[in-house]
Design an enzyme around this catalytic site. Structure first.
Site, PDB file in Angstrom:
ATOM      1  N   ASN A   3      39.427 -10.336   9.717  1.00 48.05           N
ATOM      2  CA  ASN A   3      39.766 -11.369  10.697  1.00 48.05           C
ATOM      3  C   ASN A   3      39.647 -10.848  12.132  1.00 48.05           C
ATOM      4  OD1 ASN A   3      40.496 -13.189   8.595  1.00 48.05           O
ATOM      5  ND2 ASN A   3      42.494 -12.196   8.436  1.00 48.05           N
ATOM      6  N   GLU A  60      48.216 -25.842   9.602  1.00 46.13           N
ATOM      7  CA  GLU A  60      47.424 -24.810  10.261  1.00 46.13           C
ATOM      8  C   GLU A  60      46.386 -25.512  11.127  1.00 46.13           C
ATOM      9  OE1 GLU A  60      45.838 -21.870   7.566  1.00 46.13           O
ATOM     10  OE2 GLU A  60      47.577 -22.054   6.238  1.00 46.13           O
ATOM     11  N   LYS A 119      44.659 -10.778  14.117  1.00 41.38           N
ATOM     12  CA  LYS A 119      43.344 -11.334  13.791  1.00 41.38           C
ATOM     13  C   LYS A 119      42.445 -11.192  15.024  1.00 41.38           C
ATOM     14  CE  LYS A 119      45.261 -14.143  10.116  1.00 41.38           C
ATOM     15  NZ  LYS A 119      46.620 -13.525  10.145  1.00 41.38           N
TER      16      LYS A 119
END
Length: 380
Positions: free
Chosen positions: A36, A169, A231
């Site tokens: 990520n 999300e 990330k």
């Protein structure tokens, strides 16, 4: 323990093995199509220099205690103040991980009479937070605003008197698609609810100045946003952006905050620099979008697959064992591509999760997708 005492665990592991769902750690090998580290900051010279400078000025590696004891370092407070300005929120709280932040949030903020309505694909950390809290919860069909409203109305008609919490999300980590945030924000306002947006995979990559898809919503008294630091920001931890009163409540009631050793002050110092990099080096977002568009075009041309529109490109396989074989073929070809299986994704939807980062270029993307096309053909 005796052998007989351990046998139930071996039985359960054997069951996972039969279903091709057994997990194991594997090393970093091959070209990165899994991490990520979207903006390529994990090894960025500016972050290394920021850490070295912090060490030189005496910032400790460890906090030495919880934030409410002696672990509250000036670097934590400086980061939280700068992050609140960056994201446009009243306050931020720095946690050791996004998982810890979600557990703290959902275990403490929704009250007993409230209802948490979460997208059916929401992260596991939200489920664990709900399980540790007092509010009831209901899963809602993925990205279906009307379904969220139906559940709120059903709850009210059954006597629900608290506040609805809508949890989504902004960019889904296993599907690469985005939530309809504007419509969900309108729904939260209409029903006097709270919208909680996990920006884990959008922070640094999308939105004005890399502030995420919820950038225009933050600062409202009914919006909470989670920005993970491990990330696109290249480090570790998470920043929870929220109204000041909710931040104070979490400080007093969130067990994961009260009873955990504070994150490293050195990491907090580095995070301040990461936010500056996101502001200063907009070319990183521009370049990443070029690469994700190229990857989407290649997937469509070579495999007939529609691109997700983000840096996360799921390749649906279905069968667990087949997904594992294709992933192994990719790694044998020098590409670090991993299979994602239930329960991380719904049953029957095992997939490869291809992640596009600044650690690759167009030639490597084209070679990876060529290898994938060959592996998929061999598995037919």
């Amino acid at each position: 323990m005796t052998v007989s005492a351990l046998s139930p665990y071996e039985t359960k592991l054997a069951g996972l093995r039969r279903k091709s769902r057994l997990r194991a750690l594997s090393p970093q090998e091959g070209i990165d199509f899994t991490s990520n580290d979207y903006l390529g900051l994990a090894d960025a010279p500016r972050l290394k220099a920021a850490i070295a400078a912090a060490i030189d000025r005496g910032v400790p590696v460890g906090a030495g205690g919880s934030r409410l004891l002696r672990g509250n370092h000036p670097e934590h407070e400086a980061l939280e103040a700068e992050a609140a300005m960056f994201f446009g929120s009243e306050r931020t709280i720095y946690f050791g991980s996004g998982f810890a932040a979600n557990v703290a949030l959902f275990s403490a903020l929704p009250l007993r009479d409230d209802l948490v309505l979460h997208d059916e694909l929401i992260h596991a950390s939200v489920h664990d937070g709900i399980a540790a809290g007092k509010a009831n919860a209901v899963a809602v069909s993925h990205n279906q605003v009307e379904a969220f409203e139906r559940e709120i109305n059903r709850w009210r008609q059954a006597g629900g008197k608290g506040r609805p919490w809508i949890a989504v999300e902004s960019l889904y980590s296993m599907d690469g698609d985005c939530a309809p945030l504007a419509a969900l924000a309108d729904l939260a306002r209409k029903h006097e609810g709270v919208l909680v947006v996990d920006e884990a995979h959008a922070t640094g990559v999308f939105g004005p100045g890399g502030r995420g898809f919820a950038a225009e919503l933050e600062g409202r008294d009914n919006v909470v946003a989670l920005h993970t630091c491990g990330k696109a920001l290249g480090l570790s931890g998470a920043l929870l952006s929220l109204p000041a009163i909710l931040a104070d409540y979490l400080t007093n009631r969130a067990r994961g905050f009260i009873y955990s050793t504070a994150p490293s002050p050195l990491m907090a110092a580095a995070m301040r620099e990461a936010l500056r990099i996101v502001t200063d080096e907009s070319w990183r977002r521009t370049r990443l979008k070029e690469l994700m568009n190229f990857a989407g075009e290649q997937l469509h041309a070579r495999l007939g697959m529609a691109p997700s529109g983000s840096q996360i490109l799921p390749v649906m396989i279905g069968d667990n064992a087949r997904a594992m074989r294709i992933a192994a073929c990719m790694r044998d070809g020098g590409f670090d591509v991993r299979a994602i299986r239930p329960p991380t994704v719904p049953e029957g939807t095992a997939r490869l999760r291809i992640s596009i980062t600044l650690n690759v270029d167009e030639n490597q993307i084209a070679a990876m997708i060529g290898r994938l096309a060959l592996a998929m053909e061999e598995e037919r």
